[in-house]
Design a protein around this motif. Structure first.
Motif, PDB file in Angstrom:
ATOM      1  N   SER A  69       0.791  -1.234   0.000  1.00  0.00           N
ATOM      2  CA  SER A  69       0.000   0.000   0.000  1.00  0.00           C
ATOM      3  C   SER A  69       0.820   1.280   0.000  1.00  0.00           C
ATOM      4  CB  SER A  69      -0.940   0.016   1.214  1.00  0.00           C
ATOM      5  OG  SER A  69      -0.208  -0.141   2.421  1.00  0.00           O
TER       6      SER A  69
ATOM      7  N   LYS B 206      -0.941   2.028  -6.125  1.00  0.00           N
ATOM      8  CA  LYS B 206      -1.945   1.182  -5.488  1.00  0.00           C
ATOM      9  C   LYS B 206      -2.938   0.626  -6.507  1.00  0.00           C
ATOM     10  CE  LYS B 206      -3.676   2.405  -1.530  1.00  0.00           C
ATOM     11  NZ  LYS B 206      -4.303   3.201  -0.453  1.00  0.00           N
TER      12      LYS B 206
ATOM     13  N   ASP C 164      -3.471  -3.269  -7.060  1.00  0.00           N
ATOM     14  CA  ASP C 164      -4.817  -3.813  -6.891  1.00  0.00           C
ATOM     15  C   ASP C 164      -5.277  -4.545  -8.153  1.00  0.00           C
ATOM     16  OD1 ASP C 164      -5.040  -2.870  -4.304  1.00  0.00           O
ATOM     17  OD2 ASP C 164      -6.161  -1.079  -4.851  1.00  0.00           O
TER      18      ASP C 164
END
Length: 299
Positions: A223, A253, A257
């Motif tokens: 993150s 991120k 993701d």
């Protein structure tokens, strides 16, 4: 004295071995204390004999009918059937040495793998381990012998990370070593080409194994909770890239993701359970997730 023989008498080696063993035991014992039901899902047992009760024995196993007749406490003993071959496939590539939050991904994965082996062997199942990086580096066949956990721990502690990773190729090699149908637990950061990783996982599924993937991250990798100027370093190539965290965090991120989502979709479509972990998470919760997934086979 050979280098491998020296490792067996090196105090640093024993220190690492003891660290892994203690952490593994702590994970399993802590997990068991938190459960109200047996964690040995699918564990097949058959009554064998009685023995005298000893302090600390589970009262659920006391034969109260026999106590009513003889006024003595006896505990039922059972013989267990080995119903599982557990294959642990652990990534020991250099990227696994990342340790921004205190514990490296390799130490985290090693402790998790050791705990899973400890639990399987405790319930008299068979366990083995394969270590990989660019290729398979070391392997121990799955067995249910008393000394198996010691052998697994020695292999983990005595095999340092020293190669870049090629997860896909190594998994295909590992599939050749998992000879009997069982449960394959892959522990890796999965850094590499998605197509290659999926092909490696497919080889394991093709051989009728149940496959569980523990996808391990360092929290900073996952993150990027940082501020200011930072320097990214590729642990496998040594390449460095300077950047400002605030300027790249959102894009970083989103990309991570998206990559995780693509891997998750590929796993789900092949009946593979993927559990994502960061090294700041308690390992006993990771073990709990493993057993929940395992229990689906017997529900």
């Amino acid at each position: 004295m050979s280098e491998s023989a020296f490792q067996l008498v090196d105090p640093a080696f024993f220190s690492r071995l003891e660290s892994i063993e203690l952490r593994a035991r702590g994970i399993v014992e802590g997990f068991m204390q938190g459960l109200h039901r047996s964690p040995f899902v699918g564990y097949s047992v058959e009554f064998a004999s009685h023995r005298k009760y000893a302090p600390g024995d589970d009262l659920r196993h006391v034969n109260w009918k026999l106590y009513a007749r003889q006024k003595r406490l006896y505990v039922k003993e059972f013989d267990a059937e080995t119903n599982l071959n557990l294959y642990i496939i652990l990534d020991i590539s250099r990227s696994m040495t990342c340790a921004n939050t205190g514990m490296s991904k390799l130490d985290y994965g090693s402790a998790l793998g050791a705990a899973l082996a400890h639990l399987a062997l405790k319930q008299r199942d068979a366990a083995g381990i394969t270590l990989f990086a660019e290729d398979v580096v070391a392997h121990l066949d799955s067995k249910a012998r008393p000394q198996q956990l010691d052998e697994i721990l020695r292999l983990i502690a005595g095999t340092p990370p020293n190669q870049p990773s090629n997860v896909g190729r190594a998994l295909q090699q590992a599939a050749e070593l998992c000879r009997h149908r069982g449960l394959v637990v892959v522990i890796s950061d999965c850094f590499g080409d998605l197509e290659g990783i999926v092909q490696g996982l497919e080889q394991l599924r093709f051989r009728k194994h149940e496959v569980l993937l523990f996808h391990v991250w360092d929290l900073w990798e996952r993150s990027l909770p940082l501020e200011g100027r930072i320097r990214f370093e590729d642990l496998e190539t040594g390449t460095e890239i300077p950047a400002y965290a605030e300027g790249i965090r959102d894009a970083y991120k989103k990309r991570v993701d998206r990559w995780c989502s693509e891997l998750e979709d590929e796993c789900l479509s092949r009946g593979i359970d993927r559990i994502e972990l960061t090294t700041d998470q308690p390992l006993d919760s990771a073990l709990f997730n493993y057993l929940v997934k395992r229990s689906k086979m017997f529900s």
